[in-house]
Motif scaffolding. Sequence first.
Motif, PDB file in Angstrom:
ATOM      1  N   ILE A  60      27.608  40.059  35.559  1.00  0.00           N
ATOM      2  CA  ILE A  60      27.839  41.499  35.726  1.00  0.00           C
ATOM      3  C   ILE A  60      27.152  42.202  34.552  1.00  0.00           C
ATOM      4  CG2 ILE A  60      29.569  43.307  36.075  1.00  0.00           C
ATOM      5  CD1 ILE A  60      31.577  40.960  36.634  1.00  0.00           C
ATOM      6  N   PRO A  61      25.837  42.417  34.658  1.00  0.00           N
ATOM      7  CA  PRO A  61      25.066  42.943  33.534  1.00  0.00           C
ATOM      8  C   PRO A  61      25.505  44.309  33.018  1.00  0.00           C
ATOM      9  CG  PRO A  61      23.620  42.116  35.249  1.00  0.00           C
ATOM     10  CD  PRO A  61      25.009  42.108  35.801  1.00  0.00           C
ATOM     11  N   SER A  62      26.302  45.027  33.780  1.00  0.00           N
ATOM     12  CA  SER A  62      26.728  46.354  33.328  1.00  0.00           C
ATOM     13  C   SER A  62      27.672  46.291  32.137  1.00  0.00           C
ATOM     14  CB  SER A  62      27.384  47.117  34.477  1.00  0.00           C
ATOM     15  OG  SER A  62      28.518  46.411  34.942  1.00  0.00           O
ATOM     16  N   GLY A  63      28.109  45.110  31.782  1.00  0.00           N
ATOM     17  CA  GLY A  63      28.925  44.995  30.584  1.00  0.00           C
ATOM     18  C   GLY A  63      30.181  44.185  30.788  1.00  0.00           C
ATOM     19  N   CYS A  64      30.716  43.763  29.681  1.00  0.00           N
ATOM     20  CA  CYS A  64      31.934  42.964  29.696  1.00  0.00           C
ATOM     21  C   CYS A  64      33.144  43.885  29.800  1.00  0.00           C
ATOM     22  CB  CYS A  64      32.011  42.123  28.436  1.00  0.00           C
ATOM     23  SG  CYS A  64      30.598  41.031  28.293  1.00  0.00           S
ATOM     24  N   ARG A  65      34.192  43.359  30.359  1.00  0.00           N
ATOM     25  CA  ARG A  65      35.374  44.172  30.619  1.00  0.00           C
ATOM     26  C   ARG A  65      36.604  43.629  29.897  1.00  0.00           C
ATOM     27  NH1 ARG A  65      31.858  44.086  34.199  1.00  0.00           N
ATOM     28  NH2 ARG A  65      31.509  45.655  35.767  1.00  0.00           N
ATOM     29  N   ASP A  66      37.511  44.517  29.663  1.00  0.00           N
ATOM     30  CA  ASP A  66      38.809  44.086  29.151  1.00  0.00           C
ATOM     31  C   ASP A  66      39.720  43.697  30.305  1.00  0.00           C
ATOM     32  OD1 ASP A  66      38.156  44.547  26.479  1.00  0.00           O
ATOM     33  OD2 ASP A  66      38.710  46.664  26.643  1.00  0.00           O
ATOM     34  N   LYS A  67      39.507  44.338  31.442  1.00  0.00           N
ATOM     35  CA  LYS A  67      40.304  44.045  32.630  1.00  0.00           C
ATOM     36  C   LYS A  67      39.359  43.807  33.795  1.00  0.00           C
ATOM     37  CE  LYS A  67      44.144  46.952  31.234  1.00  0.00           C
ATOM     38  NZ  LYS A  67      45.005  48.088  31.551  1.00  0.00           N
ATOM     39  N   TRP A  68      39.682  42.796  34.605  1.00  0.00           N
ATOM     40  CA  TRP A  68      38.860  42.474  35.759  1.00  0.00           C
ATOM     41  C   TRP A  68      39.657  42.668  37.035  1.00  0.00           C
ATOM     42  CZ3 TRP A  68      38.086  37.638  32.546  1.00  0.00           C
ATOM     43  CH2 TRP A  68      36.955  37.766  31.732  1.00  0.00           C
ATOM     44  N   GLY A  69      38.966  43.154  38.045  1.00  0.00           N
ATOM     45  CA  GLY A  69      39.537  43.209  39.382  1.00  0.00           C
ATOM     46  C   GLY A  69      39.092  41.969  40.148  1.00  0.00           C
ATOM     47  N   TYR A  70      39.446  41.932  41.412  1.00  0.00           N
ATOM     48  CA  TYR A  70      39.100  40.771  42.233  1.00  0.00           C
ATOM     49  C   TYR A  70      37.592  40.555  42.326  1.00  0.00           C
ATOM     50  CZ  TYR A  70      43.978  40.602  43.623  1.00  0.00           C
ATOM     51  OH  TYR A  70      45.344  40.501  43.613  1.00  0.00           O
ATOM     52  N   ASP A  71      36.823  41.636  42.410  1.00  0.00           N
ATOM     53  CA  ASP A  71      35.368  41.498  42.530  1.00  0.00           C
ATOM     54  C   ASP A  71      34.759  40.879  41.276  1.00  0.00           C
ATOM     55  OD1 ASP A  71      35.356  42.529  45.097  1.00  0.00           O
ATOM     56  OD2 ASP A  71      34.914  44.581  44.437  1.00  0.00           O
ATOM     57  N   GLU A  72      35.257  41.255  40.117  1.00  0.00           N
ATOM     58  CA  GLU A  72      34.737  40.695  38.864  1.00  0.00           C
ATOM     59  C   GLU A  72      35.109  39.216  38.727  1.00  0.00           C
ATOM     60  OE1 GLU A  72      34.759  44.977  38.673  1.00  0.00           O
ATOM     61  OE2 GLU A  72      36.459  43.650  38.960  1.00  0.00           O
ATOM     62  N   VAL A  73      36.339  38.881  39.088  1.00  0.00           N
ATOM     63  CA  VAL A  73      36.764  37.476  39.037  1.00  0.00           C
ATOM     64  C   VAL A  73      35.949  36.657  40.026  1.00  0.00           C
ATOM     65  CG1 VAL A  73      38.672  35.881  39.451  1.00  0.00           C
ATOM     66  CG2 VAL A  73      39.073  38.016  38.205  1.00  0.00           C
ATOM     67  N   LYS A  74      35.710  37.210  41.209  1.00  0.00           N
ATOM     68  CA  LYS A  74      34.880  36.529  42.203  1.00  0.00           C
ATOM     69  C   LYS A  74      33.482  36.270  41.645  1.00  0.00           C
ATOM     70  CE  LYS A  74      32.615  37.283  46.602  1.00  0.00           C
ATOM     71  NZ  LYS A  74      32.268  38.286  47.587  1.00  0.00           N
ATOM     72  N   ALA A  75      32.915  37.233  40.960  1.00  0.00           N
ATOM     73  CA  ALA A  75      31.573  37.068  40.383  1.00  0.00           C
ATOM     74  C   ALA A  75      31.557  35.939  39.354  1.00  0.00           C
ATOM     75  CB  ALA A  75      31.102  38.373  39.749  1.00  0.00           C
ATOM     76  N   LEU A  76      32.601  35.839  38.534  1.00  0.00           N
ATOM     77  CA  LEU A  76      32.670  34.765  37.543  1.00  0.00           C
ATOM     78  C   LEU A  76      32.806  33.397  38.225  1.00  0.00           C
ATOM     79  CD1 LEU A  76      35.064  36.300  34.863  1.00  0.00           C
ATOM     80  CD2 LEU A  76      32.588  36.035  34.705  1.00  0.00           C
ATOM     81  N   LEU A  77      33.647  33.328  39.248  1.00  0.00           N
ATOM     82  CA  LEU A  77      33.893  32.057  39.918  1.00  0.00           C
ATOM     83  C   LEU A  77      32.721  31.588  40.770  1.00  0.00           C
ATOM     84  CD1 LEU A  77      37.617  32.573  40.974  1.00  0.00           C
ATOM     85  CD2 LEU A  77      36.738  31.158  39.117  1.00  0.00           C
ATOM     86  N   THR A  78      31.895  32.504  41.200  1.00  0.00           N
ATOM     87  CA  THR A  78      30.756  32.139  42.047  1.00  0.00           C
ATOM     88  C   THR A  78      29.428  32.226  41.301  1.00  0.00           C
ATOM     89  OG1 THR A  78      30.591  34.403  42.911  1.00  0.00           O
ATOM     90  CG2 THR A  78      31.939  32.824  44.176  1.00  0.00           C
ATOM     91  N   ALA A  79      29.476  32.158  39.991  1.00  0.00           N
ATOM     92  CA  ALA A  79      28.247  32.191  39.192  1.00  0.00           C
ATOM     93  C   ALA A  79      27.340  31.026  39.582  1.00  0.00           C
ATOM     94  CB  ALA A  79      28.593  32.108  37.701  1.00  0.00           C
ATOM     95  N   SER A  80      26.057  31.271  39.507  1.00  0.00           N
ATOM     96  CA  SER A  80      25.093  30.217  39.844  1.00  0.00           C
ATOM     97  C   SER A  80      25.047  29.175  38.719  1.00  0.00           C
ATOM     98  CB  SER A  80      23.702  30.824  40.020  1.00  0.00           C
ATOM     99  OG  SER A  80      23.181  31.234  38.763  1.00  0.00           O
ATOM    100  N   PRO A  81      24.547  27.989  39.017  1.00  0.00           N
ATOM    101  CA  PRO A  81      24.400  26.991  37.947  1.00  0.00           C
ATOM    102  C   PRO A  81      23.565  27.516  36.774  1.00  0.00           C
ATOM    103  CG  PRO A  81      24.177  25.905  40.053  1.00  0.00           C
ATOM    104  CD  PRO A  81      24.229  27.395  40.329  1.00  0.00           C
ATOM    105  N   ARG A  82      22.506  28.262  37.036  1.00  0.00           N
ATOM    106  CA  ARG A  82      21.671  28.802  35.954  1.00  0.00           C
ATOM    107  C   ARG A  82      22.480  29.776  35.093  1.00  0.00           C
ATOM    108  NH1 ARG A  82      16.402  28.637  33.290  1.00  0.00           N
ATOM    109  NH2 ARG A  82      16.652  30.389  31.877  1.00  0.00           N
ATOM    110  N   GLU A  83      23.282  30.643  35.711  1.00  0.00           N
ATOM    111  CA  GLU A  83      24.099  31.590  34.944  1.00  0.00           C
ATOM    112  C   GLU A  83      25.111  30.853  34.075  1.00  0.00           C
ATOM    113  OE1 GLU A  83      24.027  35.388  38.032  1.00  0.00           O
ATOM    114  OE2 GLU A  83      25.413  33.725  38.392  1.00  0.00           O
ATOM    115  N   ARG A  84      25.739  29.819  34.622  1.00  0.00           N
ATOM    116  CA  ARG A  84      26.688  29.018  33.841  1.00  0.00           C
ATOM    117  C   ARG A  84      25.978  28.315  32.684  1.00  0.00           C
ATOM    118  NH1 ARG A  84      31.520  28.434  36.553  1.00  0.00           N
ATOM    119  NH2 ARG A  84      31.455  28.977  38.742  1.00  0.00           N
ATOM    120  N   ALA A  85      24.783  27.779  32.970  1.00  0.00           N
ATOM    121  CA  ALA A  85      24.013  27.080  31.940  1.00  0.00           C
ATOM    122  C   ALA A  85      23.615  28.033  30.812  1.00  0.00           C
ATOM    123  CB  ALA A  85      22.773  26.430  32.555  1.00  0.00           C
ATOM    124  N   GLU A  86      23.180  29.226  31.158  1.00  0.00           N
ATOM    125  CA  GLU A  86      22.798  30.211  30.138  1.00  0.00           C
ATOM    126  C   GLU A  86      23.995  30.589  29.266  1.00  0.00           C
ATOM    127  OE1 GLU A  86      20.964  33.575  32.025  1.00  0.00           O
ATOM    128  OE2 GLU A  86      19.192  32.435  32.618  1.00  0.00           O
TER     129      GLU A  86
END
Length: 121
Positions: free
Chosen positions: A84-110
Amino acid sequence: MTQVKDMTDQQLNVSLAKMCGYEIYAEEFSVKYEVVVRYESPSSFKGLKFFIPCNDAADSLEVEAKALDQNAAAYIHHLDFRVIPSGCRDKWGYDEVKALLTASPRERAEAAYITLSSVKE
């Protein structure tokens, strides 16, 4: 230091293999830029395996686990910024958590590379 976004998959795979404690056996084994590493299993079996965290989900989870073990808050912060390049959050909604859980292998590696690099410094 090279910016992680500018690293090729092969460069990032090799760096992460070293950070995870693997001995590099071959850096250019095939056209897929795989890294072959030596490992020792808990049963004392020694062997070789491909290690490609930029492209393989299981290997990316291995480096993610190492990064979480070293500094969980930093890793989550770095992964958040990657997915989520727009910035880090103090609070996440379902969409933000979904983005973290479905990160690509390259994103996780970085994110793992940045976290493990900062721990080693």
